[in-house]
Design a protein around this motif. Sequence first.
Motif, short mmCIF file in Angstrom:
data_model
loop_
_atom_site.label_atom_id
_atom_site.label_comp_id
_atom_site.label_asym_id
_atom_site.label_seq_id
_atom_site.Cartn_x
_atom_site.Cartn_y
_atom_site.Cartn_z
N GLY A 1 39.85 43.67 38.52
CA GLY A 1 40.12 42.22 38.25
C GLY A 1 39.06 41.39 37.50
N LYS A 2 37.84 41.53 37.96
CA LYS A 2 36.77 40.90 37.20
C LYS A 2 36.68 41.09 35.74
CE LYS A 2 31.82 39.66 37.91
NZ LYS A 2 30.65 39.84 38.60
N PHE A 3 36.75 42.57 35.50
CA PHE A 3 36.64 42.92 34.18
C PHE A 3 37.56 42.37 33.04
CE2 PHE A 3 34.90 47.28 35.47
CZ PHE A 3 33.53 46.85 35.47
N MET A 4 38.69 42.03 33.80
CA MET A 4 40.12 41.68 32.85
C MET A 4 39.92 40.04 32.95
SD MET A 4 41.41 44.83 32.25
CE MET A 4 42.79 43.91 31.33
N ALA A 5 39.41 39.51 34.02
CA ALA A 5 39.09 38.05 33.78
C ALA A 5 38.21 37.70 32.77
CB ALA A 5 39.02 37.43 35.24
N GLU A 6 37.12 38.44 32.63
CA GLU A 6 36.24 38.00 31.96
C GLU A 6 36.29 38.39 30.37
OE1 GLU A 6 32.15 38.93 34.78
OE2 GLU A 6 32.81 40.64 33.53
N ALA A 7 37.50 39.38 30.32
CA ALA A 7 37.83 39.49 28.93
C ALA A 7 39.05 38.57 28.51
CB ALA A 7 38.34 41.00 28.84
N GLY A 8 39.48 37.53 29.21
CA GLY A 8 40.34 36.66 28.96
C GLY A 8 41.66 36.94 29.24
N VAL A 9 41.78 37.95 30.15
CA VAL A 9 43.29 38.46 30.70
C VAL A 9 43.44 38.14 31.99
CG1 VAL A 9 44.71 40.58 31.00
CG2 VAL A 9 42.99 40.33 29.04
N SER A 10 44.55 37.34 32.29
CA SER A 10 45.10 36.97 33.58
C SER A 10 45.47 38.17 34.55
CB SER A 10 46.14 35.93 33.64
OG SER A 10 45.77 34.82 32.89
N VAL A 11 45.24 38.08 36.07
CA VAL A 11 45.56 39.15 36.92
C VAL A 11 46.64 38.64 37.82
CG1 VAL A 11 44.74 40.36 38.77
CG2 VAL A 11 43.24 40.15 36.65
N ILE A 12 47.60 39.55 37.82
CA ILE A 12 49.02 39.06 38.53
C ILE A 12 48.99 40.40 39.54
CG2 ILE A 12 51.33 38.99 38.51
CD1 ILE A 12 51.31 38.25 35.64
N THR A 13 49.18 39.93 40.81
CA THR A 13 49.27 40.69 42.07
C THR A 13 50.48 40.41 42.70
OG1 THR A 13 47.97 39.86 43.78
CG2 THR A 13 46.84 41.29 42.03
N GLY A 14 50.78 41.17 43.86
CA GLY A 14 52.08 40.82 44.74
C GLY A 14 51.47 39.92 45.81
N GLY A 15 50.34 39.37 45.56
CA GLY A 15 49.69 38.34 46.31
C GLY A 15 49.16 38.35 47.81
N GLY A 16 49.39 39.86 48.32
CA GLY A 16 49.12 40.02 49.78
C GLY A 16 47.85 40.73 49.88
N PRO A 17 47.49 41.14 51.16
CA PRO A 17 46.02 41.90 51.30
C PRO A 17 45.79 43.14 50.47
CG PRO A 17 47.49 42.45 52.98
CD PRO A 17 48.52 41.59 52.27
N GLY A 18 44.83 43.91 50.97
CA GLY A 18 44.44 45.17 50.23
C GLY A 18 44.25 45.07 48.88
N VAL A 19 44.73 45.95 48.00
CA VAL A 19 44.31 46.23 46.67
C VAL A 19 44.86 44.69 46.05
CG1 VAL A 19 45.24 47.14 44.57
CG2 VAL A 19 44.64 48.41 46.55
N MET A 20 46.02 44.14 46.39
CA MET A 20 46.22 43.10 45.71
C MET A 20 45.26 41.82 45.88
SD MET A 20 50.25 42.82 46.93
CE MET A 20 49.90 43.49 48.73
N GLU A 21 44.66 41.58 47.27
CA GLU A 21 43.71 40.71 47.61
C GLU A 21 42.39 40.99 46.51
OE1 GLU A 21 42.64 39.41 51.43
OE2 GLU A 21 40.63 40.32 50.94
N ALA A 22 42.03 42.35 46.26
CA ALA A 22 40.80 42.79 45.67
C ALA A 22 41.04 42.47 44.32
CB ALA A 22 40.73 44.27 45.82
N GLY A 23 42.18 42.43 43.63
CA GLY A 23 42.55 42.24 42.35
C GLY A 23 42.17 40.74 42.16
N ASN A 24 42.96 39.94 42.95
CA ASN A 24 42.79 38.40 42.86
C ASN A 24 41.29 37.97 42.92
OD1 ASN A 24 46.12 38.37 44.42
ND2 ASN A 24 45.53 37.48 42.20
N ARG A 25 40.69 38.47 43.96
CA ARG A 25 39.39 38.24 44.20
C ARG A 25 38.38 38.54 42.95
NH1 ARG A 25 36.11 40.55 49.62
NH2 ARG A 25 34.36 39.14 49.35
N GLY A 26 38.73 39.55 42.61
CA GLY A 26 38.09 40.08 41.25
C GLY A 26 38.16 38.85 40.13
N ALA A 27 39.75 38.81 39.79
CA ALA A 27 39.90 37.57 38.89
C ALA A 27 39.35 36.41 38.95
CB ALA A 27 41.36 37.58 38.79
#
Length: 220
Positions: free
Chosen positions: A65-91
Amino acid sequence: MSSTDMPPAAGSGLSPEEQDRIERISGELRAGVEELGDVGPAISIFGSARVAEDSWEYRSAQSLGKFMAEAGVSVITGGGPGVMEAGNRGARSGEGRSIGLNITLPHEQLANPYVDTDIAFRYFFTRKFMLIRYAMGFAIYPGGMGTIDELFELLTLVQTGKLQPCPMVLVGHDYWSGLYNWLARECVTRGYIGPADLDLLEVVPDEEVAAAVLLDKIRQ
């Protein structure tokens, strides 16, 4: 009571309950389109809601999520915990747009605290449409029924021409190689799918390779 006030007769037209349901579905789609219409380049990250913060899946999805955000790419997840939370946290840590498309469940799933844009859905299929509609690529981490359902819906949409080919990376050799090999051994061999259908997928070891594949294809 006038004829226009009468409820529809059995077998003709829509019941009031069905009319209400259609309006709710339409409202969910409209809200999602209005909110995400200007999202720009984005990826969706799928994966289990049950992984712990110290798991490799969580750490990897957070880094992706952080890699993508730093490259100017938004991150979409299902909004919940676990992997979804991790992707949003990184973004969010990468100062990118962090989007969560949450689902209302009997045991309520609350949006994770790292979501900037939070949209709640009652229906899985409207939520799934939004998870797919605005993403240019997909990272699929280990997960259960929901994750596997999302993966095969993506594959079916591309295979049938309903969705343009787009990068789909399965992150984690140990988890995904067995499924990939089974598809090649059983489905391709029996002619249920063509060899080219497996070209839609790429099994990768970690988030660095996943980011490279996704960014390379998004930038083309």
